[in-house]
Design an enzyme around this catalytic site. Structure first.
Site, short mmCIF file in Angstrom:
data_model
loop_
_atom_site.label_atom_id
_atom_site.label_comp_id
_atom_site.label_asym_id
_atom_site.label_seq_id
_atom_site.Cartn_x
_atom_site.Cartn_y
_atom_site.Cartn_z
N HIS A 17 0.80 -1.22 0.00
CA HIS A 17 0.00 0.00 0.00
C HIS A 17 0.83 1.27 0.00
CE1 HIS A 17 -3.93 -2.06 1.55
NE2 HIS A 17 -3.54 -2.47 0.37
N HIS A 104 -0.67 -15.35 8.80
CA HIS A 104 -0.07 -14.27 8.02
C HIS A 104 1.24 -13.87 8.68
CE1 HIS A 104 -0.13 -11.18 4.97
NE2 HIS A 104 -1.35 -11.55 4.59
N ASP A 339 -7.16 -13.14 -3.21
CA ASP A 339 -7.37 -14.27 -4.11
C ASP A 339 -7.94 -15.45 -3.34
OD1 ASP A 339 -5.77 -13.58 -6.81
OD2 ASP A 339 -4.67 -12.79 -5.09
#
Length: 401
Positions: A17, A104, A339
């Site tokens: 980002h 993650h 995804d």
């Protein structure tokens, strides 16, 4: 670290980002015709938002070359490339500021660096691979033009649906596919599988999983054809070790096998060994290729092939029990665009990472050959180059034994 390679060295930069992502490529030979369109092809195959099977994040991933070329040719100086991020939504990650997302990299990055990016996964995001793909596209172009090397990857499984051989007897037919498959065939289906029947099964599985707000894993096969013999740097930088490092450095990868892989462990040596033969071009080759084109960590001139496993995407829409960074129990449901399965977009990433490995090793071997060419070799003993000595030398050796 963010750099890869020795003579063909790439350094990627940027986060998911931030304003943009890119790469510096150092060591590209001068004189290669190169424009943005040469690089854009693979970036377009990698980009998000290209089908219902991928994240809806709408990035065009248009690349700009800032240095290292002039009038459409490489100068031999560092090549700088960058892609601007245009569709960031950091607010989607507001609830992840205090929650480490399950499986993650939020927690591990905070532990390592003592702080972390607040949105999008930072350097752990798949956006980082843009720089790899851009650099690898340059390597691919050189390898194809200079040596005719071809690299093709495709999806071989999604979840428990697989077209990969499960028995050794199925290998010869699969190897025939690897010798002939093309990128055009792979790209005929949106899931990027050259077998239409399996492609439809894979597609349905991904769409089913997406409808459940979940994710699913899969595998890719990659084949590298026309690689010259002699690439690889034993003992610690064997060619298959470098390929494994390259693949396992990609986000979401969990496994790597080359050649016959784990199936080969079930065989006897006399079945698995690749006998040498003299080929039509007069060079030595093998009649089978269960080694996967590499022996002793060095390419043998046969086709290289391997398989890479990708886990289910960690960030999913389903609510998951977890806790905050301070240990308070809670529940987290991701709001970001992700995804449902990464394998179709990972195809060009695997191809270009393979190109980086082959390119670097090729330049190293060419350097070695160039240095050796200046030496006189008239008196090198024949046995050191795989030849029997003359009869009189053989007799003298026997007498002196």
């Amino acid at each position: 670290m963010s750099s890869f390679g020795k003579l063909f060295r790439v350094t990627t930069f940027g986060e998911s980002h931030c304003k943009g992502v890119g790469v510096i490529v150092d060591g590209c030979p001068p004189g290669l015709q190169l424009t943005e369109s040469d690089v854009q092809v693979q970036l377009t195959r990698r980009r998000p938002g290209q089908s219902k099977l991928t994240t809806p994040r709408d990035e065009k991933d248009k690349v700009t070359i800032y240095s290292g070329t002039e009038l459409g040719y490489t100068l031999g100086t560092p090549i700088g490339l960058m892609v601007v991020n245009t569709d960031q939504r950091p607010n989607d990650y507001s609830n992840a500021i205090v929650y480490p997302r399950p499986s993650h990299a939020d927690y591990t990055y905070l532990e390592k660096y003592t702080l972390k990016a607040t949105s999008g996964g930072g350097r752990a995001s798949a956006r980082e691979t843009i720089g790899r793909v851009a650099a690898g596209a340059i390597a691919e172009k050189y390898l194809k033009e200079a040596f005719g090397i071809e690299i093709v990857s495709f999806v071989s499984s999604v979840g428990d649906i697989s077209m990969y051989p499960t028995k050794f007897e199925e290998f010869p037919k699969f190897l025939e596919l690897l010798e002939n498959v093309t990128r055009e065939q792979v790209d005929e289906t949106e899931v990027r599988c050259p077998d239409p029947d399996y492609a439809e099964k894979f597609r349905n599985k991904i769409l089913e999983t997406r409808g459940q707000h979940d994710s699913i894993g899969g595998t890719l096969v990659c084949v590298i054809r026309n690689v010259p013999a002699g690439l690889g740097e034993p003992c610690f930088d064997k060619l298959e070790a470098q390929l494994a490092q390259a693949m396992l450095s990609l986000p979401a990868t969990k496994g790597f096998e080359i050649g016959s892989g784990f199936i080969g462990t079930t065989l006897n040596g006399h079945v698995h060994n690749d006998p040498f033969i003299k080929k039509e071009n007069g060079k030595l080759g093998t009649s089978t290729n269960y080694s996967g084109g590499i022996q002793g960590g060095i390419s043998n001139g046969e086709t290289i092939y391997f398989r890479v496993a990708f886990k289910p995407v960690a960030t999913i829409g389903l609510a998951q029990k977890t806790c905050t960074f301070d240990g308070t129990e809670g529940e987290l449901a991701a709001k970001g665009r992700h995804d449902p399965c990464v394998v179709s977009r990972a195809v060009p990433i695997v191809e270009t990472m393979s190109a980086l490995v082959i390119m670097d090793n090729l330049l190293i071997q060419l350097s070695r050959q160039a240095a050796t060419s200046y030496l006189k070799k008239d008196n090198i003993p024949p046995v050191l180059v795989g030849k029997l000595p003359p009869e009189n030398e053989t007799e003298n050796q026997e007498n002196n034994a």
